[in-house]
Scaffold this motif. Sequence first.
Motif, mmCIF file in Angstrom:
data_model
loop_
_atom_site.group_PDB
_atom_site.id
_atom_site.type_symbol
_atom_site.label_atom_id
_atom_site.label_comp_id
_atom_site.label_asym_id
_atom_site.label_seq_id
_atom_site.Cartn_x
_atom_site.Cartn_y
_atom_site.Cartn_z
ATOM 1 N N ARG A 13 0.831 -1.197 0.000
ATOM 2 C CA ARG A 13 0.000 0.000 0.000
ATOM 3 C C ARG A 13 0.874 1.259 0.000
ATOM 4 O O ARG A 13 0.601 2.229 -0.717
ATOM 5 C CB ARG A 13 -0.930 0.003 1.214
ATOM 6 N N THR A 14 1.942 1.234 0.773
ATOM 7 C CA THR A 14 2.853 2.373 0.829
ATOM 8 C C THR A 14 3.489 2.621 -0.535
ATOM 9 O O THR A 14 3.589 3.762 -0.986
ATOM 10 C CB THR A 14 3.938 2.135 1.896
ATOM 11 N N VAL A 15 3.901 1.550 -1.202
ATOM 12 C CA VAL A 15 4.517 1.691 -2.524
ATOM 13 C C VAL A 15 3.498 2.237 -3.522
ATOM 14 O O VAL A 15 3.800 3.144 -4.304
ATOM 15 C CB VAL A 15 5.091 0.337 -2.997
ATOM 16 N N ILE A 16 2.287 1.721 -3.491
ATOM 17 C CA ILE A 16 1.259 2.157 -4.436
ATOM 18 C C ILE A 16 0.937 3.644 -4.250
ATOM 19 O O ILE A 16 0.663 4.355 -5.214
ATOM 20 C CB ILE A 16 -0.005 1.285 -4.279
ATOM 21 N N VAL A 17 0.985 4.122 -3.032
ATOM 22 C CA VAL A 17 0.667 5.530 -2.770
ATOM 23 C C VAL A 17 1.848 6.439 -3.084
ATOM 24 O O VAL A 17 1.682 7.515 -3.673
ATOM 25 C CB VAL A 17 0.214 5.714 -1.302
ATOM 26 N N THR A 18 3.064 6.030 -2.728
ATOM 27 C CA THR A 18 4.197 6.955 -2.840
ATOM 28 C C THR A 18 4.833 7.015 -4.220
ATOM 29 O O THR A 18 5.373 8.058 -4.591
ATOM 30 C CB THR A 18 5.291 6.608 -1.814
ATOM 31 N N MET A 22 6.134 10.446 -6.055
ATOM 32 C CA MET A 22 7.554 10.639 -6.341
ATOM 33 C C MET A 22 7.800 10.843 -7.834
ATOM 34 O O MET A 22 8.646 11.658 -8.227
ATOM 35 C CB MET A 22 8.361 9.462 -5.809
ATOM 36 N N ALA A 23 7.066 10.126 -8.683
ATOM 37 C CA ALA A 23 7.245 10.266 -10.133
ATOM 38 C C ALA A 23 6.838 11.660 -10.591
ATOM 39 O O ALA A 23 7.544 12.289 -11.398
ATOM 40 C CB ALA A 23 6.431 9.198 -10.856
ATOM 41 N N TYR A 30 12.642 17.764 -12.974
ATOM 42 C CA TYR A 30 13.369 17.594 -14.233
ATOM 43 C C TYR A 30 13.043 18.740 -15.191
ATOM 44 O O TYR A 30 13.942 19.309 -15.815
ATOM 45 C CB TYR A 30 13.003 16.254 -14.862
ATOM 46 N N GLU A 31 11.767 19.069 -15.315
ATOM 47 C CA GLU A 31 11.388 20.176 -16.184
ATOM 48 C C GLU A 31 12.039 21.475 -15.751
ATOM 49 O O GLU A 31 12.506 22.260 -16.574
ATOM 50 C CB GLU A 31 9.870 20.357 -16.198
ATOM 51 N N ARG A 32 12.085 21.723 -14.453
ATOM 52 C CA ARG A 32 12.656 22.975 -13.956
ATOM 53 C C ARG A 32 14.168 23.024 -14.102
ATOM 54 O O ARG A 32 14.724 24.009 -14.575
ATOM 55 C CB ARG A 32 12.319 23.154 -12.474
ATOM 56 N N LEU A 33 14.845 21.949 -13.667
ATOM 57 C CA LEU A 33 16.301 21.985 -13.604
ATOM 58 C C LEU A 33 16.961 21.720 -14.954
ATOM 59 O O LEU A 33 17.958 22.357 -15.291
ATOM 60 C CB LEU A 33 16.803 20.968 -12.574
ATOM 61 N N VAL A 34 16.457 20.781 -15.728
ATOM 62 C CA VAL A 34 17.103 20.411 -16.980
ATOM 63 C C VAL A 34 16.555 21.215 -18.152
ATOM 64 O O VAL A 34 17.317 21.739 -18.970
ATOM 65 C CB VAL A 34 16.937 18.888 -17.236
ATOM 66 N N LEU A 35 15.239 21.320 -18.252
ATOM 67 C CA LEU A 35 14.641 21.999 -19.390
ATOM 68 C C LEU A 35 14.517 23.501 -19.194
ATOM 69 O O LEU A 35 14.203 24.219 -20.141
ATOM 70 C CB LEU A 35 13.259 21.391 -19.694
#
Length: 72
Positions: A13-18, A22-23, A30-35
């Motif tokens: 359940r923890t994995v399914i929620v987090t 996180m993604a 990624y959009e902010r720092l790389v792009l």
Amino acid sequence: MAQKLPPQARRLRTVIVTVPIMAATAYVLYERLVLGKPRRTLPRETPQPPSTTNELLPENSQAGSERWSKGE
């Protein structure tokens, strides 16, 4: 009342929620720092000068003043 989950089910359940949280966070970073995409901000209004009268009360409000003027 909810049934108590075994430890393996709680981990799942923890994995399914987090993982989706996180993604999404990783993608935004990624959009902010790389792009170089700018950070989203809320539009702000220009500050208004403070008014000299209390806008919450009517201008000729005598609510409660007659009670205090009688000396109670």
